[in-house]
Design a protein around this motif. Structure first.
Motif, mmCIF file in Angstrom:
data_model
loop_
_atom_site.group_PDB
_atom_site.id
_atom_site.type_symbol
_atom_site.label_atom_id
_atom_site.label_comp_id
_atom_site.label_asym_id
_atom_site.label_seq_id
_atom_site.Cartn_x
_atom_site.Cartn_y
_atom_site.Cartn_z
ATOM 1 N N ALA A 87 0.849 -1.200 0.000
ATOM 2 C CA ALA A 87 0.000 0.000 0.000
ATOM 3 C C ALA A 87 0.885 1.251 0.000
ATOM 4 C CB ALA A 87 -0.911 -0.003 1.223
ATOM 5 N N ALA A 88 1.967 1.214 0.775
ATOM 6 C CA ALA A 88 2.895 2.359 0.800
ATOM 7 C C ALA A 88 3.499 2.558 -0.591
ATOM 8 C CB ALA A 88 3.997 2.123 1.828
ATOM 9 N N ASN A 89 3.806 1.446 -1.258
ATOM 10 C CA ASN A 89 4.369 1.548 -2.608
ATOM 11 C C ASN A 89 3.364 2.103 -3.614
ATOM 12 O OD1 ASN A 89 7.286 0.440 -3.194
ATOM 13 N ND2 ASN A 89 6.477 -0.678 -1.433
ATOM 14 N N GLU A 90 2.087 1.797 -3.398
ATOM 15 C CA GLU A 90 1.062 2.381 -4.267
ATOM 16 C C GLU A 90 1.080 3.903 -4.131
ATOM 17 O OE1 GLU A 90 -0.600 1.063 -6.557
ATOM 18 O OE2 GLU A 90 -0.619 -1.058 -6.074
ATOM 19 N N HIS A 91 1.249 4.374 -2.905
ATOM 20 C CA HIS A 91 1.289 5.814 -2.669
ATOM 21 C C HIS A 91 2.486 6.445 -3.365
ATOM 22 C CE1 HIS A 91 -1.840 7.313 -0.012
ATOM 23 N NE2 HIS A 91 -1.966 6.053 0.347
ATOM 24 N N ASN A 132 -2.991 4.813 -10.762
ATOM 25 C CA ASN A 132 -3.392 3.908 -9.663
ATOM 26 C C ASN A 132 -4.181 4.646 -8.576
ATOM 27 O OD1 ASN A 132 -1.321 5.395 -8.591
ATOM 28 N ND2 ASN A 132 -0.433 3.699 -7.431
ATOM 29 N N GLU A 133 -4.740 5.796 -8.940
ATOM 30 C CA GLU A 133 -5.469 6.589 -7.950
ATOM 31 C C GLU A 133 -6.581 5.767 -7.283
ATOM 32 O OE1 GLU A 133 -6.642 10.270 -9.583
ATOM 33 O OE2 GLU A 133 -7.255 11.108 -7.653
ATOM 34 N N ASP A 134 -7.233 4.938 -8.087
ATOM 35 C CA ASP A 134 -8.326 4.135 -7.517
ATOM 36 C C ASP A 134 -7.831 3.189 -6.433
ATOM 37 O OD1 ASP A 134 -6.923 2.823 -9.523
ATOM 38 O OD2 ASP A 134 -8.552 1.424 -9.910
ATOM 39 N N LEU A 135 -6.555 2.759 -6.572
ATOM 40 C CA LEU A 135 -6.017 1.851 -5.551
ATOM 41 C C LEU A 135 -5.797 2.554 -4.215
ATOM 42 C CD1 LEU A 135 -3.581 -0.371 -7.563
ATOM 43 C CD2 LEU A 135 -5.131 -1.197 -5.810
ATOM 44 N N ILE A 136 -5.503 3.846 -4.305
ATOM 45 C CA ILE A 136 -5.322 4.621 -3.069
ATOM 46 C C ILE A 136 -6.645 4.596 -2.305
ATOM 47 C CG2 ILE A 136 -4.739 6.912 -2.116
ATOM 48 C CD1 ILE A 136 -2.399 5.638 -3.636
ATOM 49 N N GLU A 137 -7.730 4.717 -3.059
ATOM 50 C CA GLU A 137 -9.066 4.670 -2.460
ATOM 51 C C GLU A 137 -9.332 3.276 -1.863
ATOM 52 O OE1 GLU A 137 -10.785 7.329 -2.219
ATOM 53 O OE2 GLU A 137 -12.692 6.512 -1.476
ATOM 54 N N VAL A 138 -8.932 2.248 -2.604
ATOM 55 C CA VAL A 138 -9.154 0.877 -2.119
ATOM 56 C C VAL A 138 -8.465 0.676 -0.765
ATOM 57 C CG1 VAL A 138 -8.648 -1.571 -2.558
ATOM 58 C CG2 VAL A 138 -9.431 -0.118 -4.421
ATOM 59 N N PHE A 139 -7.285 1.244 -0.614
ATOM 60 C CA PHE A 139 -6.562 1.061 0.652
ATOM 61 C C PHE A 139 -6.945 2.082 1.714
ATOM 62 C CE2 PHE A 139 -3.516 -1.227 -2.082
ATOM 63 C CZ PHE A 139 -3.488 -2.401 -1.365
ATOM 64 N N MET A 140 -6.937 3.363 1.308
ATOM 65 C CA MET A 140 -6.988 4.418 2.319
ATOM 66 C C MET A 140 -8.321 5.156 2.420
ATOM 67 S SD MET A 140 -4.094 4.278 3.664
ATOM 68 C CE MET A 140 -2.442 3.713 3.389
ATOM 69 N N GLY A 141 -9.229 4.879 1.510
ATOM 70 C CA GLY A 141 -10.513 5.590 1.515
ATOM 71 C C GLY A 141 -11.299 5.340 2.798
ATOM 72 N N PRO A 142 -12.377 6.113 2.995
ATOM 73 C CA PRO A 142 -13.173 5.938 4.225
ATOM 74 C C PRO A 142 -13.721 4.526 4.367
ATOM 75 C CG PRO A 142 -14.059 7.706 2.810
ATOM 76 C CD PRO A 142 -12.853 7.184 2.125
ATOM 77 N N LEU A 143 -13.906 3.851 3.232
ATOM 78 C CA LEU A 143 -14.335 2.446 3.312
ATOM 79 C C LEU A 143 -13.256 1.538 2.728
ATOM 80 C CD1 LEU A 143 -18.096 2.718 2.369
ATOM 81 C CD2 LEU A 143 -17.120 2.171 4.594
ATOM 82 N N GLY A 144 -12.049 2.041 2.759
ATOM 83 C CA GLY A 144 -10.921 1.275 2.227
ATOM 84 C C GLY A 144 -10.555 0.100 3.136
ATOM 85 N N SER A 181 -15.166 -3.886 -7.546
ATOM 86 C CA SER A 181 -13.969 -3.191 -8.013
ATOM 87 C C SER A 181 -13.074 -4.143 -8.814
ATOM 88 C CB SER A 181 -13.190 -2.654 -6.805
ATOM 89 O OG SER A 181 -11.891 -2.309 -7.193
ATOM 90 N N ASP A 182 -12.500 -3.620 -9.895
ATOM 91 C CA ASP A 182 -11.570 -4.444 -10.694
ATOM 92 C C ASP A 182 -10.310 -4.759 -9.916
ATOM 93 O OD1 ASP A 182 -13.270 -4.212 -12.715
ATOM 94 O OD2 ASP A 182 -12.153 -2.662 -13.827
ATOM 95 N N ARG A 183 -10.071 -3.982 -8.898
ATOM 96 C CA ARG A 183 -8.834 -4.155 -8.135
ATOM 97 C C ARG A 183 -8.909 -5.294 -7.121
ATOM 98 N NH1 ARG A 183 -4.646 -1.536 -10.552
ATOM 99 N NH2 ARG A 183 -5.098 0.654 -10.937
ATOM 100 N N TYR A 184 -10.131 -5.633 -6.731
ATOM 101 C CA TYR A 184 -10.289 -6.652 -5.686
ATOM 102 C C TYR A 184 -10.589 -8.011 -6.332
ATOM 103 C CZ TYR A 184 -11.596 -8.818 -1.298
ATOM 104 O OH TYR A 184 -11.624 -9.657 -0.205
#
Ligand SMILES: Nc1ncnc2c1ncn2[C@@H]1O[C@H](COP(=O)(O)OP(=O)(O)OP(=O)(O)O)[C@@H](O)[C@H]1O
Length: 710
Positions: free
Chosen positions: A454-458, A490-502, A532-535
């Motif tokens: 997740a840190a690497n995604e950032h 990869n902005e959507d991945l930031i949401e997947v990890f860190m979003g309010p429902l991440g 999500s395509d990411r999950y």
């Protein structure tokens, strides 16, 4: 650029090895590229030209953009100058790990990459990045930041050290040679405590570091500061098969003299659970490993002294490390009468108490029970075996993590610029180099990999923002026509990890429910992210799930996620440690940590000087061993028999979670980088000729995956 595992090796028509420049290929697609490389390999051309291979990405990128073709040529011109393992894509340096010592980091190169005016006249090199950052810092009098990224083992730490050495060279100042040497040395010291052997890298950084070098306006080094992030503390008690614990443990056993080992009650490495075979380690070190570890142990001691650690500091460090080893040897037995547990063999307990100057009975009680104050009344609950094991391991992890933070804190005290500069200090120009643990994809990926990835995604997003998005914005603002660059956002991945429902928010939420399980957590992930395509929902077991990262799909196993996140250090254990007669140990558990969980950046200063009271000799303790065995346990059992078992531990559920510290420390890091002018170094694996000859697609796919991520 994409290569799929369905790549057909029989398709060899597009690339026939007939072009001298890959950009001349008629069809520039993956299959053509692999064919071309294959033919070159067959012709014995590939090894010394591996940089060309990387330039495929460069060419494709530039073909899409057709901006500065001269820079393509720059990248391709490497072979006539120093043989290098790097190239550029725009302002990004792509460094390839050569996995052997190349003589390209010598005085000659230091000299050549000083005040470079025309980058194209020289071979791409990490020294160029250091030089460019230094020149820009002098010119703009502004903070620079070099973000080094890449997969684990790709060469980030080595690139970081090389750049620090070059920056020091560039200062060309005899102003404070000692300080300059210390700045180089502390990297080795931090590696001893924060690096370990993993499946991907024998010297893998298990923490992120941001080394900030602070300069005068004239460019002289005034000091440095190390920011540490996300130490993988779980490694202290557990790690994957074929991996190892932190280097320093092995250095100690090889480097301490017999009487020193005795002083810390240490005998043989195999006798310690977290280093022995049960932890998935080789139980012994080979002769050459022992020799190496001995040398490294001496090196650490020398560095600590040179940097300014006192002898007492050094003794304290080894005392805490020894305490971690003995603590994790404590085992618990189920007590049928009370439904609680008792300590099986009290020898390690006695040793830990002696080493850390703790009251043994209080420590034993804290290990087998937890206490809370509810409505002004103290409620003691007995731990079951799993809870006792978790509590003991949580203490071992906390001791190691806080020791690491304390070492970083001491380093920063010793390297800080002259405090007489006062408020001016914050305005001084600096260069920060970020070296984070790289993207990881093991056969078994757990909570630690989720955090690291997740840190690497950032970081990837930070990279995209600067390289693509901001560039586009600039073109737009200046009215320059441009084609939208197609890049993997990869902005959507930031949401997947860190979003309010991440995923991290869900993990935190689930950690607060006493009845939640790892399985209910995965269900929760699925119910929120199934569209999500990411999950990826994995069918292998109910505990696995996948994430389509920017660098590829990773399958995670959620076993232990909740426990790791809760970080079950109960209040009575903390209280016990606060009462240590060694002031520094007491402070380690008393100082207020920052929101990111850091001790090194804590506003509360460590004031105590290490003072270690004398303690019984190791032999005396061993002699007594039989007599005290079980004795004390029985008395503790007696004392707690009257207490009711209360399995819900309130303090545990209300504690700040690891995820919470993780998110805060990531935010802190990004905040630091936000205002700096960035440079990027992308490290990559070397493309080995033998691996290219593989008829399987596996390695080719891996290489192209890296290029795809460039
Ligand atoms: N420039 C280089 N010259 C020679 N060897 C190198 C170079 N860079 C890396 N290596 C080799 O590769 C190994 C792994 O490199 P390094 O530890 O820097 O990787 P990393 O990207 O920091 O990995 P991690 O994310 O796991 O910490 C080094 O121990 C060294 O043997």
């Amino acid at each position: 650029m994409r290569v799929t595992s369905e790549y057909d090796h029989s398709y060899r028509t597009a690339g026939k090895g007939e072009v001298d420049d890959l950009s001349k290929l008629e069809f520039l697609d993956e299959q053509a590229l692999i064919n071309e490389l294959y033919v070159r390999y067959k012709n014995g051309q590939i090894y010394f030209k591996f940089c060309e291979e990387l330039n495929l990405s460069l060419i494709q990128y530039r073909q899409k953009n057709d901006i500065k073709n001269r820079e393509i040529q720059e990248g391709l011109n490497i072979k006539n100058r120093f043989r290098s393992s790097s190239t550029y894509i725009g302002d990004v340096l792509i460094a390839v790990n050569p996995f052997k010592q190349l003589n390209i980091y010598e005085k000659e190169q230091h000299k050549a990459y000083s005040k470079v005016r025309f980058r194209s006249l020289l071979t791409p090199h990490v020294f160029w990045v250091a030089d460019a950052a230094y020149q820009r810092m002098l010119f703009h009098k502004a903070t620079q930041c070099i973000a080094v990224s890449g997969e684990s083992g790709a060469g980030k730490t080595e690139s970081t050290k090389l750049m620090i050495q070059h920056i020091i060279y560039l200062c060309k100042s005899d102003f404070d040679k000692e300080l300059q040497k210390k700045i180089v040395d502390v990297n080795t010291l931090l590696e001893a405590f924060g690096n370990a052997q993993t499946c991907m890298n024998s010297n893998s950084s298990r923490f992120g570091k941001f080394v900030q070098i602070i300069f005068s306006d004239e460019g002289q080094i005034l000091g440095a500061k190390v920011y540490d992030y996300l130490l993988e503390k779980s490694r202290v008690v557990n790690h994957g098969p074929g991996e190892r614990n932190y280097h320093i443990f092995y250095y100690m056993f090889s480097g301490l003299e017999k009487e020193e080992l005795d002083y810390y009650y240490l005998d043989s490495l195999e006798n310690f659970r977290i280093l022995g075979t049960s932890a998935g380690c080789k139980a012994y070190l080979t002769k050459s490993e022992i020799k190496y570890c001995k040398m490294m142990f001496q090196a650490q001691k020398d560095i600590m002294k040179r940097v300014g650690f006192l002898d007492e500091d050094i003794t304290l460090i080894f005392t805490i490390l020894a305490a971690v080893l003995h603590l994790t040897n404590i085992s618990f037995c189920q007590d049928e009468e009370t439904d609680g547990v008792y300590i099986d063999d009290e020898y390690p307990l006695e040793v830990v108490s002696n080493l850390l100057c703790l009251d043994q009975e209080i420590l034993a009680t804290a290990l087998i029970s937890s206490s809370n104050v509810t409505k002004g009344e103290k409620v003691v609950s007995l731990k079951n075996k799993d809870q006792a094991n978790d509590g003991r391991d949580a203490l071992a992890k906390a001791l190691y993590e806080r020791l690491f933070g304390w070492i970083v804190h001491q380093i920063n005290e010793l390297l800080q610029p002259n405090s007489a500069l006062g408020e001016k200090l914050d305005l001084l120009p600096s260069i920060g180099i970020l070296d984070m643990s790289g993207f990881e994809n093991f056969s078994l990926n757990s909570f630690e990999q989720l955090c690291i990835n997740a840190a690497n995604e950032h970081l990837q997003f930070y990279f995209n923002e600067h390289i693509f998005l901001q560039e586009e914005e600039e073109y737009f603002n200046e009215g320059i026509p441009f084609d939208i660059v197609d890049f993997q956002n990869n902005e959507d991945l930031i949401e997947v990890f860190m979003g309010p429902l991440g995923l991290f928010a869900l993990l935190d939420e689930e950690s607060k429910f006493p009845r939640a399980s790892d399985s209910s957590l995965v269900e929760k992930f699925y119910s929120h992210w199934k569209n999500s395509d990411r999950y990826v929902r994995s069918r292998a077991t109910d505990l696995t799930f996948g994430i389509n990262h920017y660098a590829g799909r990773v399958i995670y196993n959620a076993k232990g996620f909740l426990e790791k996140n809760r970080d079950n250090l109960s209040q009575n254990i903390i209280e016990c440690l606060k009462n240590s007669n060694i002031e520094v140990v007491s402070e380690l558990f008393s100082v207020e940590r920052t929101e990111s969980g850091s001790i090194s950046r804590s506003a509360t200063a460590f004031i105590a000087k290490p003072y270690l009271p004398s303690r019984p000799k190791s032999n005396d303790l061993r002699r007594q061993r039989d007599s005290f065995l079980q004795k004390r346990t029985k008395s503790i059992k007696k004392r707690i028999q009257t207490l009711k078992t209360n399995t819900i531990q309130k303090d545990k559920l209300n504690q700040v979670t690891v995820t919470c510290h993780f998110r805060n420390s990531l935010a802190e890091l990004l905040d630091k980088m936000k205002d700096a002018e960035p440079f990027f170094v992308r490290d990559n694996f070397k493309i080995l000729a033998e691996q290219l000859s593989l008829e399987t697609t596996e390695y080719s796919t891996k290489i192209f995956k890296q290029k795809q991520n460039l």
